[in-house]
Design an enzyme around this catalytic site. Structure first.
Site, PDB file in Angstrom:
ATOM      1  CE  LYS A  32      -5.259  41.306  50.908  1.00 12.70           C
ATOM      2  NZ  LYS A  32      -5.121  41.899  52.257  1.00 12.70           N
ATOM      3  CG  ASN A  33      -2.061  45.227  51.170  1.00 17.30           C
ATOM      4  OD1 ASN A  33      -3.038  44.522  51.386  1.00 17.30           O
ATOM      5  ND2 ASN A  33      -0.945  45.118  51.861  1.00 17.30           N
ATOM      6  NE  ARG A 102      -9.100  46.861  58.439  1.00 19.04           N
ATOM      7  CZ  ARG A 102      -8.151  47.780  58.579  1.00 19.04           C
ATOM      8  NH1 ARG A 102      -8.322  48.775  59.424  1.00 19.04           N
ATOM      9  NH2 ARG A 102      -7.042  47.725  57.884  1.00 19.04           N
ATOM     10  CG  ASP A 126      -6.672  38.866  57.805  1.00 18.74           C
ATOM     11  OD1 ASP A 126      -7.518  38.032  57.466  1.00 18.74           O
ATOM     12  OD2 ASP A 126      -5.832  39.364  57.040  1.00 18.74           O
ATOM     13  CG  ASP A 316       1.384  42.597  55.541  1.00 19.56           C
ATOM     14  OD1 ASP A 316       0.969  42.396  56.700  1.00 19.56           O
ATOM     15  OD2 ASP A 316       0.684  43.128  54.658  1.00 19.56           O
TER      16      ASP A 316
END
Length: 450
Positions: A32-33, A102, A126, A316
């Site tokens: 995802k990142n 962002r 978030d 995370d």
């Protein structure tokens, strides 16, 4: 207030019955990142870029909508994404899309290179504490960008071509490093990023940029040196696997005393995570195709850990590990050094029976930006404590995953609301858990009406 609560209860949510051991095999999705940054990177060229192992999640769709608004052609075929931006038809990012996360700040470099101007809304994200984009703006200004804030928007222009420079980051910010990498490839001269982040997702971005024709060198002292090129061309790239999803599913296996094989889990991106499991005497087996995580009946021993920039313990991973530590024997300590307000989710865990204390003192050895500040950034967890199902509302992506993990090992039923956060950051997490034997049901208003 009562009306708001009733409205919340109508929202889609997960109904989870805990205590079911997870067993079987699932494939870990692409990172995802990484995917959203790579989609933005495709704006640097007029050629076709193809990404494989793309995770189908909310943040990807937001980024595609953003790029389509700028003029990109996009096509998804399963987990293969094609993006081509022959012409930029718009240089003002839609507020409806841009404020939701962002990612818009990463479009500044590509659009300044191609159009000389761009307007982006002030970004959101978030609720895990302030995440200002000051680092981004300062570095872009060093490269020659003119940036003015007006009415909640950043008006950016480049009267002359952007120039290479030396940018020293006060902190190894992942997204700021990615921004300067993307921008520096076409900036004239040489750009040096000092105190850069070196996370696996950044290395994967560098690999894509190199395939596109960029010249990027990694130095041993957290320096990244980028030599400019005249143009970048299209490329094909397969994304690395999501190390956060892998860690979350691994923790789920231990919490439920299960046995789960994660195909495509990558040992090299999980080294620190796996070392921590070994310290807790938790079993796993690594092979060339993935990693198996094997739970056991007795509780693991307590541990002290600290989040840090890569190659340290990933911030995370902190939330799922906190749930795991509620089932460990003894007093565990977590020192969060990346974000100052990332333990807010623990309040809800108290309702489930967890014993968690938060402290402003630095309970660790890693140099911390929050020392002697009044941020609750250290955590003490006492276990093992039985958890009981309850109603939970997710505040952000990673906290949301921890609520799901807590519900999987809790006694009884839990209702988890705010699942749009999960679906923004994880690809079909509920379906993957169901395939492993979890009793998790996605309930929507339409289904309730039936």
């Amino acid at each position: 207030m009562l009306a708001m609560e009733k409205e919340t209860l109508k929202a889609p949510h997960y109904l989870i019955t805990g205590g079911k051991p997870l067993r079987g095999e699932v494939v870990v999705s692409g990172a995802k990142n990484a995917v959203t940054k790579m989609v933005i990177t495709s704006l640097l060229t007029t050629d076709l870029c193809t990404l494989r192992n793309v995770p189908l999640l909310g943040d990807l769709y937001l980024t595609l909508k953003l790029c389509e608004g700028l003029g990109s052609y996009t096509h998804l075929d399963g987990n293969i994404l094609s993006v081509r931006t022959t012409d930029i038809c718009e240089t003002t990012l839609s507020s409806a899309v841009g404020v939701l996360n962002r990612i818009g700040v990463l479009t500044i470099g590509p659009l300044l290179h191609r159009c000389g101007e761009v307007i982006i809304p002030r970004p959101g994200g978030d609720r895990i504490g302030p995440r200002p984009i000051d680092f981004h703006l300062h570095g872009l200004r060093q490269m020659g960008a003119k940036i003015v804030e007006q009415n909640g928007h950043y008006h950016c222009s480049a009267p002359k071509p952007l120039q290479g420079t030396t940018i020293k980051l006060p902190f190894p910010s992942v997204m700021a490093t990615e921004n300067f990498l993307i921008t520096a490839c076409l900036a004239r001269g040489v750009t040096v990023i000092e105190n850069a982040a070196i996370e696996p997702e950044i290395i994967d971005l560098i690999k894509l940029l190199q395939k596109m024709g960029a010249i990027i060198e990694l130095k041993v002292d957290r320096r990244i040196v980028v030599e400019s090129v005249d143009r970048l061309h299209g490329a094909q790239h397969t994304l690395l696997s999501d190390r956060m999803e892998a860690a979350s599913l691994a923790v789920a296996a231990y919490l439920t005393k299960g046995n789960v094989y994660l195909r495509r889990a990558q040992q090299d991106t999980l080294l620190t995570f796996l070392n921590t499991l070994s310290k807790m005497k938790l079993d796993f087996e690594v092979d060339d195709e993935g990693i198996r995580f094997i739970g056991k009946d007795e509780p693991p021993p307590a541990v002290a850990l600290e989040t840090d920039v890569h190659p340290g313990f990933m911030t995370d991973w902190q939330q799922p590990f906190t749930i795991l530590l509620t089932q460990a024997q003894g007093m565990s300590v977590i020192h969060e050094t990346i974000y100052e307000d990332r333990f807010g989710y623990t309040t809800a865990l108290h309702k489930m029976g967890a014993h968690i204390g938060l402290y402003t003192k630095c309970l660790g050895e890693v140099p911390c930006r929050f020392r002697e500040k009044q941020h609750l950034h250290s955590c003490v967890v006492r276990g093992p404590t039985p958890l009981t199902g309850t109603r939970l509302t997710i505040p952000d992506i990673r906290a949301g995953c921890s609520y799901i993990l807590a519900s999987l090992c809790a006694e009884g039923n839990s209702e988890v609301y705010g699942i749009e956060h999960i679906e923004r950051g994880y690809e079909k997490l509920d379906a993957k858990l169901r395939s492993l034997g979890a009793q998790i049901e996605r309930v929507s208003e339409d289904e309730r009406a039936d």
